[in-house]
Design an enzyme around this catalytic site. Structure first.
Site, mmCIF file in Angstrom:
data_model
loop_
_atom_site.group_PDB
_atom_site.id
_atom_site.type_symbol
_atom_site.label_atom_id
_atom_site.label_comp_id
_atom_site.label_asym_id
_atom_site.label_seq_id
_atom_site.Cartn_x
_atom_site.Cartn_y
_atom_site.Cartn_z
ATOM 1 N N GLY A 1 45.584 49.797 70.907
ATOM 2 C CA GLY A 1 45.838 51.234 70.928
ATOM 3 C C GLY A 1 47.032 51.551 71.804
ATOM 4 O O GLY A 1 47.928 50.727 72.010
ATOM 5 N N GLY A 2 47.005 52.751 72.369
ATOM 6 C CA GLY A 2 48.119 53.179 73.222
ATOM 7 C C GLY A 2 48.275 52.317 74.448
ATOM 8 O O GLY A 2 49.337 52.329 75.102
ATOM 9 N N GLY B 1 84.319 40.905 65.306
ATOM 10 C CA GLY B 1 83.708 41.792 66.294
ATOM 11 C C GLY B 1 83.018 41.005 67.388
ATOM 12 O O GLY B 1 82.917 41.454 68.533
ATOM 13 N N ALA B 2 82.547 39.821 67.028
ATOM 14 C CA ALA B 2 81.818 39.012 68.009
ATOM 15 C C ALA B 2 82.738 38.609 69.165
ATOM 16 O O ALA B 2 82.281 38.454 70.302
ATOM 17 C CB ALA B 2 81.234 37.791 67.326
#
Ligand code: HXC
Length: 538
Positions: free
Chosen positions: A202-203, A437-438
């Site tokens: 859960g949370g 871009g690398a």
């Protein structure tokens, strides 16, 4: 101490530990006159809190899980644990809860020392109401969170809990939110660790998710927002707890967990070792560890380590190991997004964070997951004053519809943002490819890399020869042009002539060089424009 020899839960000396606790609990008869029987009452409450319910403890052990207290004892240096709120009880009066109280409720909390360094910790006690979070359990956790912040010391949460205590309703939910808020306030100020050693559902998963590192135990811990039954109802998928949120899944598929350890003992002892690399807070440097490994040690085998064939893979992890003190490298998230390697080692005794492309996996390409993995690690290192050493061999960002449609643009920007923002010492060594871009992203000079090196095998260009020539010489003699392109760009000369590379170094010198540079960068300071906070592309 017996902890060194331990490997399995069954070897754990429960009785020995209980003897130790008995001695600690013994009240000196001469300390106070027990005129009203108060001391005896106190002693009984303490015993109840410490020894718990034998049947429930047996059930816990039979599932290969230690109890909350046993975990604490294994984690901290012997005899250093100081407990808080041992007598706190819940205040719930719903559903007959007023009739059952356990001193301390479902949590053991306090402070202790790990390798002589102060840590704050809390450990959910599954044997008390399934370790669920009541109002008072939440208050106990918040107290240690606040104390850790005041003291500037790491906080460790040991999770083994059924989640919100249903009988307490919204009060329990409020307690979670109080914890989450403190997790966020502590982020980047003190290191936060989560050990998952049972259910975490859960949370409740969001407190660990807000911490810096999550360690899970294989086959006895699991994390999910909703369990298998709800999954079946909502999506009609059949899956068990292990398959949905076990340690293997979260350390290899989702990337939620940073480590998957074999059992509770391994996890706790591993965390002790891991803490040796981590500073206590964001104003301190990481602890140093003197080494007999010479600072000027050459590594001749690196000279021929990169294969002649640019498409042939090699193991970058070996490079990282070979140059590190005592060839020791502690890898983080070793089984997730394996095209990038992250982790800690030491150079000349100083802790460093390594980020390295892995040519042996997907050619070391940058994709969404590797960018996310590296970015978060870079930000941890930067927040906690740990210098960053980057080894680069990357053919670029991964092309493809799948990556584009899943947000490679946004996610790929994360690593760029993180490197650019970081002000700790940053050194890069290009071992082979640095394309597209690398090149920009992997801590280039343009992002304020302090020292940028390449080995002579470096290839620094907009893209690989074949792809480039097919674009610029379409319809022409592509094969012939490829050779010319390779001569021009498949080497590091252009970058060195521009000063984008500080020097082309001989691979065997790498360790010596990095250690010397870290010395120069020890007093590095770099300012950033005032801002409330940046807006990293999430
Ligand atoms: C109250 C709980 C409880 C809960 C377990 N117990 N979960 N009591 N509230 N949430 C109690 C059981 O009644 C039992 O009490 C004891 O803990 C041990 O539980 P068992 O079921 O016997 O253990 P086990 O078989 O190991 O199963 C463990 C379990 C299961 C998988 C965790 O108990 C379970 O599914 N519990 C519910 C989990 C859950 O849905 N939690 C709420 C999540 S939502 P006795 O006295 O009989 O020993 C949530 C919201 C948080 O947490 C939101 C924050 C933002």
């Amino acid at each position: 101490m017996f902890r060194k020899a331990l490997r399995t839960i069954s070897e754990f000396k429960f009785t020995k530990l209980q003897d130790q606790w008995s001695q600690n609990l013994a009240i000196q008869p001469t300390a106070c006159p027990d005129t009203k029987g108060f001391m005896e009452k106190l002693s009984n409450l303490r015993k109840q809190s410490v020894f718990g319910d034998p049947k429930r403890i047996e059930r816990q052990h039979s599932r290969n899980r230690l109890t909350a207290r046993e975990r604490v004892e294994l984690l901290v240096d012997p005899g250093t644990f100081v407990e808080y709120d041992q007598l706190v009880t819940h205040r719930c009066v719903n559903f007959g809860m007023e009739k059952s109280h356990h001193p301390g409720d479902g949590l053991v909390s306090g402070h202790g020392y790990v390798n002589g360094r102060l840590v704050f910790l809390y450990s959910f006690d599954f044997t008390v109401g399934g370790g669920t979070l009541s109002e008072t359990v939440a208050e106990k956790i918040c107290k240690v969170q606040d104390k850790a912040m005041d003291a500037g010391a790491p906080i460790i949460g040991i999770n083994d809990s059924g989640g919100a205590r249903i009988q307490e309703g919204v009060v329990s939910l409020g307690g979670y939110a109080d914890i989450f808020h403190r997790n966020v306030q502590s982020s980047g100020v003190i290191p936060q660790f989560s050990l998952i050693m049972g259910p975490c559902a859960g949370g409740a998963v969001y407190s660990p998710a807000l911490t810096d590192f999550i360690l899970m135990v294989k086959k006895s811990s699991y994390m999910f927002v909703t369990g298998p039954d709800v999954v079946k109802q909502v999506t009609n998928e059949d899956i068990d707890m292990e398959g949905l949120g076990g340690a293997k899944i979260h350390s290899s598929k989702s990337g939620v967990s940073h480590f998957a350890l074999d059992n509770d003992i391994d996890a706790l002892l591993f965390l002790r070792k891991f803490l040796e690399f981590i500073p206590s807070n964001n104003r301190e440097k990481a602890p140093t560890k003197p080494t007999a490994d010479p600072h000027d040690r050459l590594v001749p085998s690196l000279d021929r380590f990169v294969p002649d064939d640019p498409n042939k893979p090699y193991d970058m992890k070996s490079v990282v190991k070979m140059i590190s003190d005592d060839e020791y490298f502690l890898e983080v998230q070793p089984d997730w997004a394996k095209n990038i390697i992250i982790g800690f080692g030491r150079l000349g005794g100083e802790t460093v964070g390594y980020i390295a492309n892995q040519p042996a996996f997907l050619a070391g390409v940058l994709d969404r997951l590797s960018s996310i993995k590296a970015a978060r690690f870079i930000r941890f290192c930067d927040a906690f004053n740990i210098p960053i050493v980057t080894f680069e061999d990357v053919p670029g960002y991964l092309p493809g519809v799948h990556e584009e449609h899943n947000g490679i643009i946004t996610h790929g920007a994360k690593i760029l943002y993180a490197y650019s923002e970081a002000t700790v010492p940053k050194i890069t060594v290009i071992t082979r490819k640095s394309y597209g871009g690398a090149y920009c992203v992997m801590n280039s000079k343009h992002l304020r890399g302090d020292y940028n090196y390449t080995w002579p095998t470096g290839e620094i260009a907009v893209m690989g020869a074949k792809g480039a020539c097919e674009i610029i010489f379409r319809g022409g003699d592509v094969q012939n042009e490829i050779k010319k392109y390779e001569e021009k760009f498949a080497n590091p000369l252009g970058a060195a002539q521009r000063g984008f590379i500080d020097e082309i170094i001989t691979p065997r010198d790498t360790r010596k060089r990095l250690i010397a540079d870290l010395k120069v960068l020890k007093g590095k300071t770099q300012s950033k424009p005032w801002k409330k906070h940046g807006n990293i592309p999430l």
